[in-house]
Design an enzyme around this catalytic site. Structure first.
Site, mmCIF file in Angstrom:
data_model
loop_
_atom_site.group_PDB
_atom_site.id
_atom_site.type_symbol
_atom_site.label_atom_id
_atom_site.label_comp_id
_atom_site.label_asym_id
_atom_site.label_seq_id
_atom_site.Cartn_x
_atom_site.Cartn_y
_atom_site.Cartn_z
ATOM 1 N N ALA A 101 0.571 -1.300 -0.022
ATOM 2 C CA ALA A 101 -0.514 0.300 0.407
ATOM 3 C C ALA A 101 0.966 1.018 -0.378
ATOM 4 O O ALA A 101 0.374 2.235 -1.179
ATOM 5 C CB ALA A 101 -0.740 0.073 1.071
ATOM 6 N N THR B 188 -0.264 5.578 -1.464
ATOM 7 C CA THR B 188 0.417 6.720 -0.990
ATOM 8 C C THR B 188 0.061 8.080 -1.112
ATOM 9 O O THR B 188 -1.255 9.248 -1.559
ATOM 10 C CB THR B 188 0.423 6.403 1.053
ATOM 11 O OG1 THR B 188 2.307 6.493 0.813
ATOM 12 C CG2 THR B 188 0.145 5.577 1.272
ATOM 13 N N ARG C 241 -6.134 -2.696 3.679
ATOM 14 C CA ARG C 241 -5.904 -4.253 3.827
ATOM 15 C C ARG C 241 -5.019 -4.675 5.105
ATOM 16 O O ARG C 241 -5.214 -5.469 5.598
ATOM 17 C CB ARG C 241 -6.075 -4.495 2.678
ATOM 18 C CG ARG C 241 -5.821 -6.497 2.793
ATOM 19 C CD ARG C 241 -5.251 -7.399 1.716
ATOM 20 N NE ARG C 241 -6.327 -7.317 -0.302
ATOM 21 C CZ ARG C 241 -7.153 -7.891 0.038
ATOM 22 N NH1 ARG C 241 -7.269 -9.167 0.696
ATOM 23 N NH2 ARG C 241 -8.298 -7.954 -1.078
ATOM 24 N N GLN D 247 0.918 -5.960 -3.991
ATOM 25 C CA GLN D 247 -0.575 -6.387 -3.176
ATOM 26 C C GLN D 247 -1.404 -5.317 -3.238
ATOM 27 O O GLN D 247 -2.707 -5.498 -3.122
ATOM 28 C CB GLN D 247 0.060 -6.407 -1.351
ATOM 29 C CG GLN D 247 1.124 -6.939 -0.715
ATOM 30 C CD GLN D 247 1.425 -6.779 0.914
ATOM 31 O OE1 GLN D 247 2.520 -5.666 0.772
ATOM 32 N NE2 GLN D 247 0.524 -7.336 1.713
ATOM 33 N N HIS E 216 -3.308 -9.914 -5.393
ATOM 34 C CA HIS E 216 -5.069 -9.476 -4.417
ATOM 35 C C HIS E 216 -6.411 -9.530 -5.473
ATOM 36 O O HIS E 216 -6.433 -8.361 -5.751
ATOM 37 C CB HIS E 216 -5.177 -8.431 -3.748
ATOM 38 C CG HIS E 216 -4.358 -8.914 -2.401
ATOM 39 N ND1 HIS E 216 -3.636 -8.568 -1.465
ATOM 40 C CD2 HIS E 216 -3.851 -9.692 -1.040
ATOM 41 C CE1 HIS E 216 -2.877 -8.775 -0.483
ATOM 42 N NE2 HIS E 216 -3.008 -9.663 -0.422
ATOM 43 N N CYS F 145 -20.099 -17.421 -13.834
ATOM 44 C CA CYS F 145 -19.116 -17.735 -15.067
ATOM 45 C C CYS F 145 -18.024 -18.280 -15.177
ATOM 46 O O CYS F 145 -17.269 -17.791 -16.418
ATOM 47 C CB CYS F 145 -20.127 -18.005 -15.850
ATOM 48 S SG CYS F 145 -20.194 -16.143 -16.663
ATOM 49 N N CYS G 296 -24.815 -10.220 -13.857
ATOM 50 C CA CYS G 296 -23.233 -10.890 -15.214
ATOM 51 C C CYS G 296 -24.515 -10.777 -16.051
ATOM 52 O O CYS G 296 -25.369 -11.959 -16.079
ATOM 53 C CB CYS G 296 -23.324 -11.963 -14.608
ATOM 54 S SG CYS G 296 -22.070 -13.214 -16.588
ATOM 55 N N ILE H 116 8.898 6.841 -0.214
ATOM 56 C CA ILE H 116 9.483 5.877 -1.372
ATOM 57 C C ILE H 116 9.045 6.537 -2.460
ATOM 58 O O ILE H 116 10.260 6.796 -4.020
ATOM 59 C CB ILE H 116 8.741 4.981 -1.058
ATOM 60 C CG1 ILE H 116 7.858 3.650 -0.438
ATOM 61 C CG2 ILE H 116 8.021 3.873 -2.807
ATOM 62 C CD1 ILE H 116 6.662 3.705 0.083
#
Ligand code: ZN
Length: 242
Positions: free
Chosen positions: A13, A17, A25, A92, A112, A123, A145, A229
């Site tokens: 995650a 961000t 999660r 993830q 996920h 189906c 569906c 990050i």
């Protein structure tokens, strides 16, 4: 045969961000802190209760993952792949932002699933989430569906559902084969992500953890990076580019 080392990037995650997507999660994610919200993404509740499905579709209408844009970290991963380095992403996240940034879909394993698609629970037919949400916008509470009338759901792995064994098997293979394994923006507290980080280190890969908070695998990492990050990943991956 490529002489370039295979780089595996496990993303959680935290990589999204900066794109405005909250952690749903994770151990401290929104769903785990709100039992009513968690029901909306729990398979048995979803299948058993039309009211839960109606509320789930309303939630999907507002899902920021569907309108978010990739950020510098996603772009750095795609840039590394384009430079000629063999790169595989194990994510993830269900937001599809690695692919939007330019990673070829076949090189991205979505542990996920994907919030950008729907799947029929009967189906197994798949279709775009945007089409299903458009039907909700047009007044349907619980769009079925169009092929078989079965219950449609997001193509994400809900609580109570198994991970796709094929996707998981490929993730394990890549983890064992890679020479460098980045764990980015993941608390490494949710399986199978946690086990993959340990498996990478056990198989001799250089484990690099980029995460704001400590993880249970920091001791096994060759390098632990705490900086944001969005700046750390472009720098670290830039050093690897051909
Ligand atoms: Zn169907």
């Amino acid at each position: 045969m490529s002489t370039q080392p295979l780089v595996a990037i496990l993303s959680g995650a935290g990589i999204s961000t900066d794109s405005g997507i909250p952690d749903y999660r994770g151990p401290n994610g929104l769903w785990r802190r709100d039992p009513e919200a968690e029901k909306l993404v729990t398979y048995d509740y979803y299948m058993g209760d039309p009211e839960i499905r109606r509320r789930s579709w309303q939630m999907r209408r507002k899902n920021r993952a569907l309108t978010a844009e990739p950020n510098d970290a996603h772009r750095a991963v795609a840039d590394l792949e384009r430079s000629g380095v063999p790169v595989r992403v194990i994510t993830q996240n269900v937001d599809g932002l690695h692919q939007l940034a330019g990673m070829p879909a076949r090189k991205v394993l979505e542990l996920h699933g994907s919030a950008r698609s729907v799947v029929c629970t009967q189906c197994r037919a798949r279709g775009p989430m945007t089409d299903a949400v458009a039907r909700v916008e047009a007044g349907e509470d619980d769009p079925a569906c169009l092929l078989c009338g079965g219950i449609l759901k997001s193509a994400t792995v809900m609580f109570g559902e198994r991970l796709d064994p094929v996707v998981l098997g490929e993730a394990v293979s890549i983890t064992k084969a890679c020479q460098v394994f980045f764990a980015v923006g993941s608390s490494l507290q949710v399986q199978p992500a946690a086990a993959l980080a340990g498996l990478a280190a056990d198989n001799g890969a250089r484990l690099v953890i980029v995460n704001a908070e400590p993880t249970p695998y920091d001791d096994q990492a060759a390098e632990v990076v705490r900086e944001p990050i969005g700046t750390a990943l472009p720098r670290l991956l830039g050093e690897l580019a051909v």
